[in-house]
Design a protein around this motif. Structure first.
Motif, PDB file in Angstrom:
ATOM      1  N   SER A 192       0.827  -1.209   0.000  1.00 63.08           N
ATOM      2  CA  SER A 192       0.000   0.000   0.000  1.00 63.08           C
ATOM      3  C   SER A 192       0.860   1.257   0.000  1.00 63.08           C
ATOM      4  O   SER A 192       0.519   2.234  -0.663  1.00 63.08           O
ATOM      5  N   SER A 193       1.986   1.248   0.712  1.00 66.79           N
ATOM      6  CA  SER A 193       2.838   2.442   0.713  1.00 66.79           C
ATOM      7  C   SER A 193       3.470   2.657  -0.653  1.00 66.79           C
ATOM      8  O   SER A 193       3.709   3.783  -1.056  1.00 66.79           O
ATOM      9  N   ALA A 194       3.705   1.571  -1.392  1.00 70.50           N
ATOM     10  CA  ALA A 194       4.267   1.701  -2.740  1.00 70.50           C
ATOM     11  C   ALA A 194       3.258   2.323  -3.702  1.00 70.50           C
ATOM     12  O   ALA A 194       3.636   3.004  -4.650  1.00 70.50           O
ATOM     13  N   ARG A 195       1.968   2.099  -3.471  1.00 73.75           N
ATOM     14  CA  ARG A 195       0.927   2.636  -4.354  1.00 73.75           C
ATOM     15  C   ARG A 195       0.462   4.031  -3.944  1.00 73.75           C
ATOM     16  O   ARG A 195       0.014   4.801  -4.777  1.00 73.75           O
ATOM     17  N   SER A 252       4.219   8.895  -4.421  1.00 75.52           N
ATOM     18  CA  SER A 252       5.444   8.871  -5.227  1.00 75.52           C
ATOM     19  C   SER A 252       6.463   9.724  -4.494  1.00 75.52           C
ATOM     20  O   SER A 252       6.149  10.841  -4.069  1.00 75.52           O
ATOM     21  N   TYR A 253       7.669   9.203  -4.345  1.00 75.83           N
ATOM     22  CA  TYR A 253       8.694   9.969  -3.641  1.00 75.83           C
ATOM     23  C   TYR A 253      10.078   9.454  -4.009  1.00 75.83           C
ATOM     24  O   TYR A 253      10.233   8.339  -4.514  1.00 75.83           O
ATOM     25  N   ASN A 262       5.009  13.439  -3.063  1.00 73.90           N
ATOM     26  CA  ASN A 262       3.653  13.982  -3.050  1.00 73.90           C
ATOM     27  C   ASN A 262       2.877  13.584  -1.789  1.00 73.90           C
ATOM     28  O   ASN A 262       1.661  13.590  -1.789  1.00 73.90           O
ATOM     29  N   PHE A 263       3.570  13.278  -0.712  1.00 73.09           N
ATOM     30  CA  PHE A 263       2.928  12.978   0.562  1.00 73.09           C
ATOM     31  C   PHE A 263       2.724  14.284   1.334  1.00 73.09           C
ATOM     32  O   PHE A 263       3.327  15.307   0.983  1.00 73.09           O
ATOM     33  N   ALA A 301      10.592  15.021   4.130  1.00 75.18           N
ATOM     34  CA  ALA A 301      10.716  14.466   5.479  1.00 75.18           C
ATOM     35  C   ALA A 301      12.091  13.848   5.640  1.00 75.18           C
ATOM     36  O   ALA A 301      12.677  13.330   4.686  1.00 75.18           O
ATOM     37  N   ASP A 302      12.610  13.943   6.849  1.00 79.93           N
ATOM     38  CA  ASP A 302      13.820  13.224   7.224  1.00 79.93           C
ATOM     39  C   ASP A 302      13.390  12.167   8.228  1.00 79.93           C
ATOM     40  O   ASP A 302      12.863  12.504   9.296  1.00 79.93           O
ATOM     41  N   LEU A 303      13.567  10.908   7.860  1.00 80.28           N
ATOM     42  CA  LEU A 303      13.071   9.804   8.684  1.00 80.28           C
ATOM     43  C   LEU A 303      14.195   8.877   9.104  1.00 80.28           C
ATOM     44  O   LEU A 303      15.081   8.563   8.299  1.00 80.28           O
ATOM     45  N   ASP A 304      14.131   8.432  10.341  1.00 82.04           N
ATOM     46  CA  ASP A 304      15.036   7.399  10.834  1.00 82.04           C
ATOM     47  C   ASP A 304      14.375   6.045  10.668  1.00 82.04           C
ATOM     48  O   ASP A 304      13.253   5.831  11.132  1.00 82.04           O
TER      49      ASP A 304
END
Length: 106
Positions: free
Chosen positions: A50-53, A56-57, A81-82, A87-90
């Motif tokens: 679901s995160s892949a669909r 787009s990033y 496009n989120f 975002a910077d994510l760990d």
């Protein structure tokens, strides 16, 4: 330097290759992303798909460090496009017997 398990998982994750990414998870693995926890192969596979669909990033690994014998943190910069657009994510990985037992994305 990240272990091969994490490096290969991240390549699969970034290229949105769900079957390849799933290869690196333990049977009883857990993933926490955006405040939700997914347990076991079936829930994790559904989350990855679901995160892949959904968005787009692009993602860029900006740093990596080892916390202890089992825990590693890979920091990524995402643009897409989120909500918020960047975002910077760990990505905090816990490895057990060469597999991902836990992943927390925050």
């Amino acid at each position: 330097m990240l272990p091969d398990t994490i490096t290969k998982y991240l390549i699969s994750h970034v290229t949105r290759n769900v079957p390849a990414a799933m290869r690196w998870y333990a049977e009883d693995a857990e993933v926490t992303d955006d405040g939700k926890t997914y347990r076991g192969q079936e829930e994790i596979r559904a989350w990855l798909a679901s995160s892949a669909r959904e968005y787009s990033y692009t993602t860029e690994l900006t740093s990596a460090r080892q916390v202890d014998e089992q825990t590693y943190v890979a920091t990524h910069h995402l643009e897409g496009n989120f909500p918020g657009g960047t975002a910077d994510l760990d990505f905090t990985f816990t490895l057990v017997d060469g597999s991902i037992a836990r992943l927390v994305i925050a």
